[in-house]
Design an enzyme around this catalytic site. Structure first.
Site: not given
Ligand code: TYM
Length: 329
Positions: A111, A193, A196
């Site tokens: 990032k 991957k 978004k």
């Molecule tokens: P975020 O918002 O980027 O993504 C949300 C969830 O989607 C999963 N994910 C994927 N899984 C498979 N293939 C992909 N291409 C893919 N892209 C995203 C992510 O692994 C995630 O599970 N830091 C976290 C948010 C967060 C969080 C937490 C998660 C904040 N606090 C506490 C769990 C527990 C994040 O940015 O996810």
């Protein structure tokens, strides 16, 4: 009951990766655990956001959780920013996290490279806020995609460090990473991957894409010149399509190899497109229905924030006492 916590950022358009890697498993596990599903809007501002858009997306995400099948009577679905304990615990945990540990986080490096004009302190301590989210609820399990595994590891390290200084305080959480769909790759570049924030909209299937768009994107997916449907690392594009197909249908890669034995990529792509569309169509119509029911969603937001705050504050008070903050009178 054991406790489950997970969250998603309200940033950008949610992709099929978010659904198959996380949300779908949340729904699957929701009966088994006491669940907290958070819209992590505080994490979102580590990257500059337009306020009106963030507000809108946060609400859309909360609605999506419900539309996906999470019952807000049984699962606590809420905004991170409505429960101040997240930020308060994050501050405390910042003081028990080393710069060196945070420096090793690959998501920070990625990032920071992408947002070179805004490498703020929040982006750096992002994993600490995430640790606070999880530890506040004494979560046993955290369902996420593979990309969050490193953040789960640092969460465990912080929790163990705190526990070893002050005695048992936090439950040490385990990641739950599903077999199918844990890492969905870009349709245009299967080494990357699905994300978004991809600039190429053909690389990602968005949860709100209509059937025609989904099928068109699948048809354009990058494959290879092998010409056979095999599940192996040498064919990352085909492997990714099989992964998507399996995650949507519950089939195993070996079944899919058999199903498409002697068939071409065109047929595979069509089948994948249809399977994805069949997954997303009911989700989309449920979102449309719920969006109209403003009073219902407002009620969920209010009630669940109170419930989450109640649980979170129990842990926060315990931690404040342990580190030596004066008792409340
Ligand atoms: P975020 O918002 O980027 O993504 C949300 C969830 O989607 C999963 N994910 C994927 N899984 C498979 N293939 C992909 N291409 C893919 N892209 C995203 C992510 O692994 C995630 O599970 N830091 C976290 C948010 C967060 C969080 C937490 C998660 C904040 N606090 C506490 C769990 C527990 C994040 O940015 O996810």
């Amino acid at each position: 009951k054991k406790v489950l916590f997970s969250g998603m950022q309200a940033t950008g358009n949610l992709t099929l990766g978010n659904y198959l890697g996380a949300l779908k498993n949340w729904v699957k596990l929701s009966d088994e655990y006491e669940c907290f599903y958070c819209v992590v809007d505080e994490h979102s501002i580590t990257v500059r956001q337009d306020p009106a858009t963030l507000r809108k997306r946060a609400r859309a995400l909360l609605t999506l959780y419900i539309a996906a099948g999470l019952d807000p009577e049984k699962n606590c679905i809420y905004y991170q920013s409505h429960v101040s304990a997240h930020a308060e615990l994050a501050w405390i945990l910042n003081c028990y996290t080393y710069m060196g540990e945070l420096n090793r986080m690959t998501q920070f490096k990625d990032k920071a490279a992408k947002h070179a004009d805004n490498i703020n302190a929040g982006l750096f301590t992002y994993p600490v806020l995430m640790a606070a989210d999880i530890l506040l609820f004494q979560a046993d399990v955290v369902p996420v995609g593979i990309d969050q595994k490193q953040h789960l590891e640092i969460t465990r390290d912080i929790a163990q460090r705190f526990n070893s200084i002050y005695g048992d305080t936090f439950t040490i959480p385990e990641p739950y990473i599903g077999k199918a769909g844990a890492k969905i790759m870009s349709l245009q570049n299967p080494e990357k991957k699905m994300s978004k924030s991809d600039e190429n909209p053909n690389g990602s299937i968005y949860l709100m894409d209509d059937t025609d768009t989904i099928i068109r994107k699948c048809k354009r997916a990058v494959t290879d010149s092998e010409g056979c449907v095999r599940y192996r690392d040498e064919q990352p594009g085909v492997k990714n399509l099989i992964d998507i197909y399996c995650a949507c249908t519950g089939k195993l890669p070996s079944d899919v190899e058999r199903e498409f034995d002697g068939k071409g990529y065109g047929e595979l792509k069509m089948a994948v497109g249809e399977a994805v569309a069949a997954q997303l169509a009911p989700l989309q119509s449920e979102v449309a229905r719920l969006e109209k029911d403003k009073a219902y969603i407002d009620g969920v937001i209010k009630n669940n924030a109170e419930k989450a705050a109640y649980f979170a504050n129990k842990t926060l008070r315990k931690v404040q006492r342990k580190v030596g903050f004066p008792d409340r009178i």
